[in-house]
Design a protein around this motif. Structure first.
Motif, PDB file in Angstrom:
ATOM      1  N   CYS A  34     -15.363   2.587   6.741  1.00 16.78           N
ATOM      2  CA  CYS A  34     -14.733   1.312   7.078  1.00 16.78           C
ATOM      3  C   CYS A  34     -13.738   1.451   8.228  1.00 16.78           C
ATOM      4  CB  CYS A  34     -14.043   0.715   5.851  1.00 16.78           C
ATOM      5  SG  CYS A  34     -12.606   1.658   5.285  1.00 16.78           S
ATOM      6  N   VAL A  88      -4.381   3.232   2.134  1.00  9.62           N
ATOM      7  CA  VAL A  88      -5.213   2.175   2.724  1.00  9.62           C
ATOM      8  C   VAL A  88      -6.672   2.297   2.332  1.00  9.62           C
ATOM      9  CG1 VAL A  88      -3.668   1.909   4.692  1.00  9.62           C
ATOM     10  CG2 VAL A  88      -5.654   3.424   4.884  1.00  9.62           C
ATOM     11  N   CYS A  89      -7.080   3.421   1.765  1.00  7.73           N
ATOM     12  CA  CYS A  89      -8.484   3.579   1.386  1.00  7.73           C
ATOM     13  C   CYS A  89      -8.763   2.822   0.098  1.00  7.73           C
ATOM     14  CB  CYS A  89      -8.830   5.064   1.213  1.00  7.73           C
ATOM     15  SG  CYS A  89     -10.560   5.319   0.756  1.00  7.73           S
ATOM     16  N   ASN A  90      -9.577   1.781   0.203  1.00  7.10           N
ATOM     17  CA  ASN A  90      -9.900   0.957  -0.967  1.00  7.10           C
ATOM     18  C   ASN A  90     -10.962   1.596  -1.853  1.00  7.10           C
ATOM     19  OD1 ASN A  90      -8.111  -1.047  -0.136  1.00  7.10           O
ATOM     20  ND2 ASN A  90      -9.671  -2.104   1.062  1.00  7.10           N
ATOM     21  N   ALA A 110     -10.480   2.135   8.049  1.00  5.69           N
ATOM     22  CA  ALA A 110      -9.090   1.778   7.752  1.00  5.69           C
ATOM     23  C   ALA A 110      -8.162   2.983   7.883  1.00  5.69           C
ATOM     24  CB  ALA A 110      -8.992   1.184   6.348  1.00  5.69           C
ATOM     25  N   CYS A 111      -8.628   4.143   7.453  1.00  8.33           N
ATOM     26  CA  CYS A 111      -7.791   5.339   7.505  1.00  8.33           C
ATOM     27  C   CYS A 111      -7.495   5.743   8.948  1.00  8.33           C
ATOM     28  CB  CYS A 111      -8.455   6.484   6.752  1.00  8.33           C
ATOM     29  SG  CYS A 111     -10.117   6.913   7.312  1.00  8.33           S
ATOM     30  N   LYS A 142      -7.384   3.789  11.555  1.00  8.59           N
ATOM     31  CA  LYS A 142      -6.499   2.810  12.183  1.00  8.59           C
ATOM     32  C   LYS A 142      -5.037   3.055  11.832  1.00  8.59           C
ATOM     33  CE  LYS A 142      -9.905  -0.958  12.369  1.00  8.59           C
ATOM     34  NZ  LYS A 142     -10.279  -2.292  11.824  1.00  8.59           N
ATOM     35  N   ILE A 143      -4.772   3.466  10.604  1.00  3.41           N
ATOM     36  CA  ILE A 143      -3.371   3.601  10.182  1.00  3.41           C
ATOM     37  C   ILE A 143      -2.786   4.950  10.566  1.00  3.41           C
ATOM     38  CG2 ILE A 143      -3.652   4.625   7.872  1.00  3.41           C
ATOM     39  CD1 ILE A 143      -1.571   2.554   6.905  1.00  3.41           C
ATOM     40  N   LYS A 159       0.806  -1.221   0.000  1.00  4.22           N
ATOM     41  CA  LYS A 159       0.000   0.000   0.000  1.00  4.22           C
ATOM     42  C   LYS A 159       0.840   1.272   0.000  1.00  4.22           C
ATOM     43  CE  LYS A 159      -4.042  -2.144   2.131  1.00  4.22           C
ATOM     44  NZ  LYS A 159      -5.034  -2.088   3.224  1.00  4.22           N
ATOM     45  N   CYS A 217      -3.008   7.318   4.686  1.00  2.00           N
ATOM     46  CA  CYS A 217      -4.459   7.106   4.606  1.00  2.00           C
ATOM     47  C   CYS A 217      -4.908   6.951   3.159  1.00  2.00           C
ATOM     48  CB  CYS A 217      -5.199   8.246   5.287  1.00  2.00           C
ATOM     49  SG  CYS A 217      -4.784   9.892   4.649  1.00  2.00           S
TER      50      CYS A 217
END
Length: 373
Positions: free
Chosen positions: A200, A236-238, A202-203, A205-206, A120, A233
């Motif tokens: 979600c 990691v953002c899908n 994810a952003c 968390k990282i 990523k 961020c």
């Protein structure tokens, strides 16, 4: 400092000498075999091409260099880092799919593809830049810095933000991790497009700086007072909901690229090859390529990436403007003539800023001796 040697071969061929033969002969004449490759790891930095763009370098060229290195006992791989922008090279899986689609696979090149900054774009090494005016620690893809020897193979063409893209652009910007690209391209912080956010998490968390939270609408929000602009961020953002700001001044961008290039090559053997062919007005990161702005010139090679880029720019500026090209349109559109094809193509940027800053850093010499084969 004396003039740097830059070697050149044109694109003329005959029954006894094709372009691949000429490339091998060129790099040997330029001294690539003076590098001790035996039992060393060698990174060959190349742009695999954004799918849809057909101006990227053919993988056949890379196989010539791969075979030469392997025959000298080296352990070689082709590499690039993930992109900052949203496209088909923003993570390692899609990036490798793109490389394979464009012909870069072990069967055609003779070696593996490694995406240097990981899945990523977050696998990086912080490299000090002692003389850096803008960058104190360059964020470089780990696999590139793990290599003992660095080689760049560069498609020389126009570029909308830097004037042209050659060795320095491919090294500096291309070897930066996502955070590194963020540092070079942006003077600001990323932002969330709320309509794309799916909450979600994810952003959040990282983020190591607690800069991301969720508002009442359950959409992510980046607090710019806490954000340091690392860009993780984005990686990691899908759902491509987070975007950088593209607001760095072009002169500063060019200087940052020079400083990143210095971080990549400083302290280890390095060698560089520019292919001045299919000279499109814009970067190969576009998913399309416009027609060339001038005729093809040839292939150049040198140990000095600064002299190499300067020699290529000078050679392109000696060429005629191709009728109907973007450069031709620009020359008719604007009354001012810079007597420079790249400035006339993109008047808002000056490529010499990068060259001059690289010289100031001690990265190379813009005075060169052109040796034609």
């Amino acid at each position: 400092m004396g003039k740097s040697e830059v070697y050149f071969t044109n694109l003329r061929t005959n029954g006894n000498m094709n372009l691949l033969n000429k490339l091998e002969r060129l790099v040997k004449k330029a001294g690539i075999e003076n590098i001790n490759f035996k039992d060393k790891y060698i990174a060959i930095k190349i742009h695999f091409g954004e799918p849809g763009n057909l101006a990227y370098l053919r993988p056949n060229y890379s196989k010539v260099i791969v075979d030469l290195v392997k025959n000298s006992g080296g352990k070689v791989f082709l590499t690039d880092c993930n992109t900052l922008y949203v496209g088909r090279r923003k993570n390692a899986l899609e990036h490798m799919d793109s490389a394979y689609e464009n012909g870069y696979n072990p069967f055609t090149t003779g070696c593996h593809v490694i995406i240097a900054d990981g899945l990523k774009g977050t696998d990086e090494v912080l490299v000090p830049v002692e003389k850096g005016e803008y960058v104190k620690e360059a964020k470089i893809g780990r696999a590139i810095m793990d290599a003992d020897i660095f080689i760049s193979m560069n498609h020389f063409k126009g570029h909308e933000a830097t004037g042209f893209g050659g060795a320095l652009k491919n090294i500096g910007m291309g070897c930066g991790s996502r955070a590194g690209k963020m540092e070079m391209h942006s003077n600001g912080k990323p932002s969330v497009e709320a309509e794309k956010c799916v909450t979600c998490g994810a952003c959040k968390k990282i983020c190591a700086h607690s800069a991301i939270d969720f508002r009442e609408n359950k959409k992510a929000y980046i607090n710019h007072d806490k954000c340091v602009g690392c860009g993780r961020c984005i990686g990691v953002c899908n759902f491509d909901a987070i975007s950088p700001t593209w607001d760095e001044a072009n002169d500063v961008l060019n200087k940052k690229i020079a400083e990143y290039s210095y971080a990549v090559v400083n302290g280890r053997p390095h060698f560089h090859i520019n292919f001045v062919i299919d000279i499109s007005p814009n970067c190969d990161c576009h998913s399309e390529n416009d027609m060339p702005i001038t005729p093809d010139v040839g292939i150049f090679a040198s140990f000095d990436p600064v002299a190499l880029d300067k020699a290529c720019a000078d050679a392109v500026n000696k060429q005629i403007v191709l009728q109907g090209s973007y450069l031709d349109e620009q020359k008719h559109k604007h009354n001012h003539d810079y007597n420079d094809h790249f400035r006339n193509t993109h008047p808002e940027t000056d490529w010499e800023v990068c060259i001059d800053h690289a010289v100031k850093l001690g990265l190379g010499n813009k005075e060169y001796k052109l040796i034609e084969m």
